[in-house]
Write an enzyme that holds these catalytic residues in place. Sequence first.
Site, PDB file in Angstrom:
ATOM      1  N   GLY A 117      67.182 -67.220  19.373  1.00 40.18           N
ATOM      2  CA  GLY A 117      67.549 -65.862  19.883  1.00 40.18           C
ATOM      3  C   GLY A 117      68.497 -65.138  18.658  1.00 40.18           C
ATOM      4  N   ASP A 140      70.216 -78.115  21.163  1.00 37.82           N
ATOM      5  CA  ASP A 140      68.831 -78.321  21.830  1.00 37.82           C
ATOM      6  C   ASP A 140      67.838 -78.875  20.668  1.00 37.82           C
ATOM      7  OD1 ASP A 140      69.770 -77.381  24.191  1.00 37.82           O
ATOM      8  OD2 ASP A 140      68.952 -75.161  23.654  1.00 37.82           O
ATOM      9  N   HIS A 282      78.452 -78.737  30.590  1.00 40.98           N
ATOM     10  CA  HIS A 282      78.823 -78.266  28.937  1.00 40.98           C
ATOM     11  C   HIS A 282      79.950 -79.323  28.637  1.00 40.98           C
ATOM     12  CE1 HIS A 282      77.433 -74.555  31.055  1.00 40.98           C
ATOM     13  NE2 HIS A 282      77.487 -74.074  29.613  1.00 40.98           N
TER      14      HIS A 282
HETATM   15  O1  F6P Z   1      70.985 -73.571  24.292  1.00 46.87           O
HETATM   16  C1  F6P Z   1      71.937 -74.358  24.620  1.00 46.87           C
HETATM   17  C2  F6P Z   1      72.358 -74.568  26.001  1.00 46.87           C
HETATM   18  O2  F6P Z   1      73.304 -75.661  25.972  1.00 46.87           O
HETATM   19  C3  F6P Z   1      71.236 -75.069  26.790  1.00 46.87           C
HETATM   20  O3  F6P Z   1      71.068 -76.470  26.760  1.00 46.87           O
HETATM   21  C4  F6P Z   1      71.562 -74.553  28.126  1.00 46.87           C
HETATM   22  O4  F6P Z   1      70.592 -74.436  29.014  1.00 46.87           O
HETATM   23  C5  F6P Z   1      72.256 -73.376  27.917  1.00 46.87           C
HETATM   24  O5  F6P Z   1      72.740 -73.340  26.469  1.00 46.87           O
HETATM   25  C6  F6P Z   1      73.561 -73.104  28.796  1.00 46.87           C
HETATM   26  O6  F6P Z   1      73.977 -71.815  28.626  1.00 46.87           O
HETATM   27  P1  F6P Z   1      75.330 -71.220  29.011  1.00 46.87           P
HETATM   28  O7  F6P Z   1      76.421 -71.702  28.337  1.00 46.87           O
HETATM   29  O8  F6P Z   1      75.208 -69.638  29.046  1.00 46.87           O
HETATM   30  O9  F6P Z   1      75.612 -71.775  30.615  1.00 46.87           O
END
Ligand code: F6P
Length: 358
Positions: A117, A140, A282
């Site tokens: 992005g 990812d 996370h």
């Molecule tokens: O793109 C990285 C990532 O950690 C993905 O694996 C996950 O789906 C997303 O970001 C989670 O995003 P956020 O931190 O906004 O919950």
Amino acid sequence: MKPRIGVLTSGGDCPGLNAVLRGVVLAAEKLGWEVIGFRDGFEGLLPPGDYAVLDRKCTENIMPLGGTIIGTTNRGHFISKVAAGDRAVVAMEVIEQARKVLREARVNALIIVGGDGSMTTALQLQEAGINCVGVPKTIDNDLEATAMTFGFDSAVDAVMDALDRLHTTATSHKRAMVVEVMGRHAGWIALHGGLAGGADIILIPEIPFDFEKVADAIRARDAAGNLSSLVVVAEGARPKNGRQVKREMKEGEFRLGGMGDIVAREIASRTGKETRTCVLGHLQRGGAPTTLDRILGTRFGVKAVQLINEGQFGSMVSYQNYQVRHVPIADAVNRLRLVPPTGEMVQTARDVEISFGD
Ligand code: F6P
């Protein structure tokens, strides 16, 4: 007055971002540039501009720190997420505001550290005449234009560590433990983490699964005397003829997640086995970077400065054949690298008796 490089970290954070920043600052000093860091991703480019000079003092001892010392966001005015083939764009007046802030801050070129992005936004800035160099980042590992992104290895390490811990409790209770991991539409974290952590079943987006086949694999293990099983479920995994599971975070903003619980429920009802779910979430993004991510992050940061110094704007640092090179940002955006379902990694996993539930 020294020429200036601006740097920002954008999108979800990951271990290794601070190694990049340190690499940028030290390489820039060596080549006669000054560095300023914009706070909270692209948002720091909004008037009046939120930035600070980054010098070697700021980067002392930051290598082992997870996260990013200049902050990040995966929301805000510059958001342009790429999911399944569409290119989102940032409003032109926002780009113009950023251009003004960069001019007033005397920035000659901008290093954008981010995922797909963020690279889409970087491309839009570049096309608007703002000199940009991209550094690919995501746990990812799903960017086609680079063989590896930093942050991935640390995330895989977190999955492996979790599986090592879950093995003992699963064995003691003779349970099936389902572990949901991140990765968006790619199964790299699940595949590598599952392989390293000795998973018995790995469910990834690239190989739609069958609940009954998953249950069969657990029953077969039970019949062979293996009374506990570890099941790794990528957040983007989906059953054959079924859909990915998404949660609405706030209006119109979705995140993948929840498939782990569904798989656990199905295993329990189909096999009668006591089953528990653990969502790593996370935890995969936090903590100190691994050796590999520290080194890759440093190499990427240094390379980005060298590209600016050579005037190679519009390019993104890329890792290919163990070398740090560069590719046009335009070639990097909107191209996700997914796990090849019949590739060597998947085959190796099958050869060590891992089921993909297919
Ligand atoms: O793109 C990285 C990532 O950690 C993905 O694996 C996950 O789906 C997303 O970001 C989670 O995003 P956020 O931190 O906004 O919950």
